[in-house]
Design an enzyme around this catalytic site. Structure first.
Site, PDB file in Angstrom:
ATOM      1  N   ILE A  26     -17.452 -25.034  66.593  1.00  0.00           N
ATOM      2  CA  ILE A  26     -17.200 -24.382  67.788  1.00  0.00           C
ATOM      3  C   ILE A  26     -18.376 -24.609  68.621  1.00  0.00           C
ATOM      4  O   ILE A  26     -18.402 -24.630  69.932  1.00  0.00           O
ATOM      5  CB  ILE A  26     -16.626 -23.195  67.563  1.00  0.00           C
ATOM      6  CG1 ILE A  26     -15.242 -23.255  66.861  1.00  0.00           C
ATOM      7  CG2 ILE A  26     -16.487 -22.419  69.189  1.00  0.00           C
ATOM      8  CD1 ILE A  26     -14.397 -21.933  66.845  1.00  0.00           C
ATOM      9  N   TYR A 175     -16.251  -8.154  56.850  1.00  0.00           N
ATOM     10  CA  TYR A 175     -16.437  -9.225  57.731  1.00  0.00           C
ATOM     11  C   TYR A 175     -15.777  -8.688  59.114  1.00  0.00           C
ATOM     12  O   TYR A 175     -16.208  -8.935  60.248  1.00  0.00           O
ATOM     13  CB  TYR A 175     -15.597 -10.267  57.356  1.00  0.00           C
ATOM     14  CG  TYR A 175     -15.580 -11.471  58.361  1.00  0.00           C
ATOM     15  CD1 TYR A 175     -16.694 -12.128  58.584  1.00  0.00           C
ATOM     16  CD2 TYR A 175     -14.313 -11.801  58.939  1.00  0.00           C
ATOM     17  CE1 TYR A 175     -16.632 -13.163  59.746  1.00  0.00           C
ATOM     18  CE2 TYR A 175     -14.187 -12.979  59.577  1.00  0.00           C
ATOM     19  CZ  TYR A 175     -15.217 -13.570  60.352  1.00  0.00           C
ATOM     20  OH  TYR A 175     -15.224 -14.478  61.131  1.00  0.00           O
ATOM     21  N   THR A 212     -13.025 -24.325  61.225  1.00  0.00           N
ATOM     22  CA  THR A 212     -14.396 -24.280  61.418  1.00  0.00           C
ATOM     23  C   THR A 212     -14.911 -24.264  59.914  1.00  0.00           C
ATOM     24  O   THR A 212     -14.257 -24.472  58.990  1.00  0.00           O
ATOM     25  CB  THR A 212     -14.700 -22.991  62.330  1.00  0.00           C
ATOM     26  OG1 THR A 212     -14.730 -22.018  61.301  1.00  0.00           O
ATOM     27  CG2 THR A 212     -14.102 -22.801  63.507  1.00  0.00           C
TER      28      THR A 212
END
Length: 309
Positions: A26, A175, A212
């Site tokens: 990205i 996370y 990604t």
């Protein structure tokens, strides 16, 4: 899923744009679009070799592009300080800063060189130290700062008394906390800029679900193989069920460059899985500005980086 349109970017000639995590994925799409609009693009990178290849790809696709790299390891405050010092020495006002780089779900708990939990240390604290380290340049450029969060931040929580998850650790919770911290920092930066007249606008984007490299094989994180989740997302992307890397970059591009975007806004795909960029309401974990203020204070204490220092 129909192809997401590529949104126009205004003329950025004369603008210095700094994009972290731009050597692939990205971030590379974002950096390429900014270069195509005429910005001078700086890509701070951990791997000089990978960064050089990424810069060459941009030059190949954008003839005449102004793009360069400088070293940066967001998991090291020493490295962040070195980059901040180098940019301050150059003295060039920064017009755009896209805090895009990140790490996701290492297979075991890991710490940065400074003893921070790896995801919190890289995703939030490294970017916090970098942003404050070049704050004067951002003010001089009346910059727009865009911070990349994640769909993981829709839920979860952040424990300011145990920001580095030493008392209780679960990889996904850590996370989520790191990406909630990214969002709260984005909001508090805009609030402080407005109150103090810094001239900086700070907003937030998320890419939705796309293939990604966050879950790709990364031996440096202890992940020797592409994760099963990454393989599934790649398949769904090819079937156009979820977004592509190109479409996933669009919310941050709009947030960073569109005349319609402003401070303390949140941009993301229309649907979690993908779609055109749209203005979103703040998710519940990002709504508490008292927590945002307290996170700023804790982040200053942990990093030793403060406004005016």
């Amino acid at each position: 899923m129909p192809r997401t349109p590529i949104h126009p970017v205004p003329d950025l000639a004369g603008t210095l744009a700094v994009v972290t995590g731009a050597s692939d994925g990205i971030g590379h799409v974002i950096a390429t679009r900014l270069a195509r609009a005429g910005a001078e693009v700086l890509m701070p990178v951990r791997s000089a070799e990978k960064g050089a290849r990424a810069a060459d790809r941009i030059r190949s696709s954008v003839p005449g592009a102004s793009v360069r790299t400088l070293p940066l390891d967001l998991s090291s405050l020493e490295s962040v300080a070195a980059l901040s010092d180098a940019l301050r020495a150059e003295g060039r006002p920064i017009g755009l800063l896209v805090n895009n780089a990140g790490v996701m779900q290492p297979p075991r708990r890991q710490e940065t060189r400074d003893g921070f939990e790896l995801q919190m240390g890289t995703n939030h604290l490294g970017h916090f130290a970098l942003t404050l380290g070049v704050l004067d340049l951002l003010r001089a450029g009346r910059a727009r700062v865009t911070h990349q969060t994640s769909v993981a931040a829709r839920s979860g929580s952040i424990d300011l008394d145990d920001l580095n998850a030493r008392d209780a650790y679960a990889v996904m919770r850590a996370y989520q906390a790191s990406k909630i911290a990214v969002g709260l920092f984005a909001r508090e930066l805009d609030a402080r800029s407005t109150a103090a007249g810094w001239g900086i606008t700070s907003n937030l984007a998320h890419p939705g679900i796309s293939p990604t490299n966050l879950l790709a094989a990364q031996p440096g994180l202890g992940r020797d193989r592409v994760s099963a989740a990454r393989r599934l997302i790649g398949l769904l992307s090819r079937l156009r069920v979820v977004g592509t890397v190109e479409s996933a970059a669009q919310p941050a591009i709009v947030a960073a460059t569109s005349p319609d975007a402003a401070g303390d806004q949140f941009w993301g795909p229309r649907r979690t899985a993908g779609g055109p960029p749209t203005l979103l309401p703040m998710w519940a974990p990002l709504a508490d500005m008292d927590t945002a203020r307290r996170l700023w204070d804790v982040s200053e204490e942990l990093t030793g980086v403060r406004v005016g220092r």
